[in-house]
Design a protein around this motif. Sequence first.
Motif: not given
Length: 127
Positions: A23-52
């Motif tokens: 029943e777990i799922a992604f809640r949020e997935f945000v991609v932010e390319p950094l100014a150097d054009g070589r790196r990407v910052r990702l922010s993600l969240s998932i529903t609370p889980f019983q097993q990792r």
Amino acid sequence: MPLGPSLDIQFFEPEEAPLPPDEIAFREFVVEPLADGRRVRLSLSITPFQQRPSVEVEILDPGQQQVSLTSVVEATEPSMSLTMHIRGEARTGEYTAIARLYYPPQPPVDQVRAVFVLPGFGEAATS
């Protein structure tokens, strides 16, 4: 020195109760390319889980070739931030970030994707 076994009690709002693996799922997935054009910052969240769960994130270039891949094995927190590095020469066009949520060896229980353009090659990130 503790006198006996410790007891860890956690309290959750009803809508925040940990969920079983199917029943777990992604809640949020945000991609932010950094100014150097070589790196990407990702922010993600998932529903609370019983097993990792484990999380895999793959970045594909405009030709759909893999240019970055990372895995989080048995995540301990439902929210995380990652910085991924782009291999090879930056290209004009849309890149795709794909995140998969899974419990090995089963197939993914959820998958999300976001399309983005590297700085200097067009518009800002879109999800």
